[in-house]
Structures are given as structure tokens and as C-alpha cells.
Design a protein around this motif. Structure first.
Motif, PDB file in Angstrom:
ATOM      1  N   ARG A 189       1.025  -1.175  -0.002  1.00 45.34           N
ATOM      2  CA  ARG A 189      -0.109   0.155   0.139  1.00 45.34           C
ATOM      3  C   ARG A 189       0.696   1.298   0.040  1.00 45.34           C
ATOM      4  O   ARG A 189       1.475   1.605   1.183  1.00 45.34           O
ATOM      5  N   LEU A 191       1.237   5.351  -0.574  1.00 46.00           N
ATOM      6  CA  LEU A 191       0.796   6.571  -0.796  1.00 46.00           C
ATOM      7  C   LEU A 191       1.834   7.607  -1.214  1.00 46.00           C
ATOM      8  O   LEU A 191       2.860   7.579  -0.494  1.00 46.00           O
ATOM      9  N   ALA A 193       2.469  11.756  -2.247  1.00 44.99           N
ATOM     10  CA  ALA A 193       1.883  13.146  -2.051  1.00 44.99           C
ATOM     11  C   ALA A 193       2.769  14.222  -2.175  1.00 44.99           C
ATOM     12  O   ALA A 193       3.989  13.920  -2.192  1.00 44.99           O
ATOM     13  N   LEU A 227      -0.846   4.657  -9.833  1.00 50.35           N
ATOM     14  CA  LEU A 227      -0.580   5.308  -8.345  1.00 50.35           C
ATOM     15  C   LEU A 227      -0.774   6.565  -8.513  1.00 50.35           C
ATOM     16  O   LEU A 227      -0.525   7.681  -9.150  1.00 50.35           O
ATOM     17  N   CYS A 229      -1.071  10.623  -7.007  1.00 53.27           N
ATOM     18  CA  CYS A 229      -0.178  11.640  -6.506  1.00 53.27           C
ATOM     19  C   CYS A 229      -1.267  12.691  -6.065  1.00 53.27           C
ATOM     20  O   CYS A 229      -1.658  13.412  -6.831  1.00 53.27           O
ATOM     21  N   LEU A 235      -4.160  13.894   1.417  1.00 52.39           N
ATOM     22  CA  LEU A 235      -3.958  12.612   2.039  1.00 52.39           C
ATOM     23  C   LEU A 235      -4.182  12.518   3.265  1.00 52.39           C
ATOM     24  O   LEU A 235      -4.654  11.712   3.937  1.00 52.39           O
ATOM     25  N   LEU A 253      -2.963   6.642   8.717  1.00 50.25           N
ATOM     26  CA  LEU A 253      -3.009   6.104   7.251  1.00 50.25           C
ATOM     27  C   LEU A 253      -3.238   4.610   6.961  1.00 50.25           C
ATOM     28  O   LEU A 253      -2.361   3.892   7.790  1.00 50.25           O
ATOM     29  N   ALA A 255      -1.259   2.585   5.159  1.00 48.89           N
ATOM     30  CA  ALA A 255      -0.242   2.719   4.134  1.00 48.89           C
ATOM     31  C   ALA A 255       1.087   1.638   4.602  1.00 48.89           C
ATOM     32  O   ALA A 255       1.124   1.396   5.861  1.00 48.89           O
ATOM     33  N   VAL A 258       5.015   5.580   2.494  1.00 46.11           N
ATOM     34  CA  VAL A 258       4.462   6.861   2.158  1.00 46.11           C
ATOM     35  C   VAL A 258       5.552   7.491   1.548  1.00 46.11           C
ATOM     36  O   VAL A 258       6.795   7.683   2.200  1.00 46.11           O
ATOM     37  N   CYS A 282       4.957   1.430   8.946  1.00 49.00           N
ATOM     38  CA  CYS A 282       5.064   2.176   7.562  1.00 49.00           C
ATOM     39  C   CYS A 282       6.440   2.929   7.242  1.00 49.00           C
ATOM     40  O   CYS A 282       7.212   3.441   8.369  1.00 49.00           O
TER      41      CYS A 282
END
Length: 323
Positions: A189, A191, A193, A227, A229, A235, A253, A255, A258, A282
Motif C-alpha cells: 500500500r 501513498l 503526495a 498510483l 499523487c 492525503l 493512514l 499505508a 509513504v 510504515c
């Protein structure tokens, strides 16, 4: 441009007068002491000037620290755990607003915990990295490609900072990291950003531009192509009406990794929110140019993290793994 933090807090002079009133309420014998008002207004003006410049504290001289002694426990305290005074003076004679000091404590604690964690890392070797993109190749013995080194370190550590100026290949590095991650764990997973919408769009476009250069299976390439962004505020589920975020330590989160780009624009408040929202297992990767202008809000997180490191050198263990 004035920072958002400064707008929220008001002017330094007004804040200084409020501090003086606060001090007198707690310690009535200070009433009529014009020196206290002058001292607090001066320090407040300097603090707000620092906020406008992106800093979160000011350094005091020994004489200024002595002048503050009468206000210890009233408007200023030395204790890292203190949450009862508006100002905090740390062991290096740096004066903070309480909120920014607490933000920095949270960020520092999270990043230190990450560096010491025992998260399972990707099973990656330099030969795998050599082959992941057309930009990489095997180098002669005793030579290093710092792009490939950055990929290796990011995949082998729970926390990694990747910094470099324009054209140094940060996007190539990031695309290789994400491709190898999805290659080894298709269900990871991830994420991604950036601090602003423009930066998030650039991140998405730059990753898409790297897809033809990646030597990966089509299903892995599809995952990377899809994916999202987004902005860091999106987020975290930021609500501008309450100035609060949806995700925090009580609702972290979802995730495993990250990745945040353009980190020079991250304020200390935003970094605090991010660190609070990271789940226990994470990984975190920060990318950006440490020499770019800092956030318009308070704090120069990326530059401070990079400045906190020791001498740039490779350990014997890392050299062995790179061989």
C-alpha cells in the motif's frame, strides 16, 4: 509573503502585550514592571520576524536568558514536557512558541523511532537495481552511482531522505524505488503526495514519463501508472474549517510506504500531522531539494533534517552490501 502561522497568531507586538498581561495575571507583583512588557514585546517581534522567514525559533544571548529568569514558570519554561507556558527555552538557548516546540518534538521522535525500527525491508541487491531502468547500468569496481545508491538505501531502510537539485535524477530514483517495491510486493500500500496541487501533478507526470524506461512486467507498470499523487493535505484529510486532519495517531493512514515529494515546502506543522498519521509499520521516503526556498508557513523541515546528519560517508557494512 506573510506565513499562514503569522496570520493566525497576529502581530508580534500584540502577542507580546498579551504575554505581559498573562504574566501579570499569574504573578501580580510584575504589574507596573515596564521592563517585562518591553522584553516580551521585543522577543515577540523577533519571533514573528523569524516565522515570516520560515524559522520556528530564535536564538537568545546569555544576557537575554538571564533577563527571562523572572518569567520562568510563568510565560516561559525549560522543560521539554512542559505544556503550561506559551514559550519554551531549550538547552541551546533557542526560544520557541510552545506549539512549534511540540511539533518539532513529535517529528524528531517519529523519525528517530523509524531509523531504529525493525521493519522488514525489500530483498534487493545491486544487480537488481542495475537492471530496473535503462538509466542504470553496472559500474566498474569501486565506482558508485549515487542514484542507484539512493534506490538501495531507500529499499533497505524504514526512513530515507533523497535530496538533490534540479536535473539530478530524483524522479528516476523514485520510479526505480516504486517499481522494485511493487515488483517484490504487488499488494504494498503506497501513498504518494506533495505539498501543493502543482507539485503533486508534476510528481504524477514525472513518474508517467519514466514508465517507458523501466524494465518491469506490464502488471507492475500498470500499478505504477495508476498510483495516485495527491496533495499532502488531501492525503491527511485536512479540514480548513477546523484546521484539523482526519488521519492521526488514533486513526492512522492505511499505508505500508509513504512517499512525499518537494519536501522543502513542508512546514513543521504539516510534518507533525504527517508523522502523527503514519502507522507503526510504515516506511517513509522524503524527496526534495534542501537548498530550495522553505515553506511559506513556519519551519524548514527538509533543510533541518539534512543539516542534522553527520559526515557524508558510507559504512563498511553498506560497502559490503553494495559490492
Amino acid at each position: 509573503m506573510k506565513s499562514e502561522a503569522a496570520y493566525k497568531l497576529g502581530s508580534g507586538g500584540y502577542f507580546g502585550r498579551r504575554l505581559a498581561d498573562y504574566a501579570v495575571n499569574l504573578k501580580p507583583e510584575l504589574e507596573g514592571n515596564s521592563g517585562i512588557l518591553e522584553l516580551l514585546e521585543n522577543l515577540s517581534d523577533r519571533l514573528f520576524t523569524a516565522f515570516f522567514a520560515g524559522a520556528s525559533c530564535i536564538e537568545l544571548s546569555s544576557s537575554e536568558v538571564d533577563d527571562l529568569k523572572e518569567l520562568i514558570g510563568v510565560v516561559v519554561d525549560f522543560s521539554a514536557s512542559s505544556q503550561g507556558t506559551p514559550l519554551i527555552l531549550d538547552e541551546k538557548n533557542r526560544l520557541y512558541l510552545q506549539r512549534y516546540y511540540q511539533y518539532e518534538l513529535v517529528v524528531a521522535a517519529k523519525l528517530q523511532a523509524l531509523t531504529k525500527s525493525n521493519l522488514a525491508m525489500c530483498d534487493v541487491s545491486m544487480p537488481l537495481i542495475h537492471q530496473i531502468t535503462t538509466h542504470f547500468s553496472r559500474l566498474p569496481e569501486n565506482e558508485l552511482d549515487y542514484q542507484q545508491l539512493a534506490v538501495f538505501c531507500a529499499l533497505k531502510n524504514p526512513f530515507c531522505v533523497i535530496t538533490g537539485g534540479p536535473g539530478t535524477g530524483k524522479t528516476t530514483v523514485l520510479s526505480a524505488i516504486l517499481a522494485l517495491t511493487f515488483q517484490q510486493d504487488p499488494e504494498c500500500r503506497i501513498l504518494a503526495a506533495a505539498p501543493t496541487g502543482k507539485a503533486a501533478n508534476r510528481m504524477r507526470e514525472a513518474l508517467s514519463g519514466e514508465l517507458p524506461n523501466l524494465r518491469i512486467e506490464s502488471d507492475v507498470k500498470d500499478k505504477l501508472a495508476k498510483l495516485p499523487c495527491v496533495t499532502l493535505h488531501k492525503l491527511l484529510g485536512y479540514n480548513p474549517g477546523t484546521n484539523q486532519v482526519k488521519y492521526d495517531k488514533n486513526r492512522p493512514l492505511a499505508a505500508d510506504l509513504v512517499v512525499i515529494d518537494e519536501c522543502s515546502m513542508i512546514s513543521v506543522e504539516l510534518a507533525d500531522w504527517l508523522c502523527e498519521a503514519l502507522p507503526e509499520n510504515c516506511r517513509l521516503i522524503l524527496l526534495g531539494d534542501k537548498d530550495q526556498l522553505s515553506s511559506v508557513d513556519t519551519g524548514s523541515v527538509m533543510a533541518d533534517i539534512c543539516a542534522s546528519g553527520g559526515k557524508n560517508m558510507l559504512s563498511e557494512e553498506l560497502r559490503r552490501q553494495l559490492a
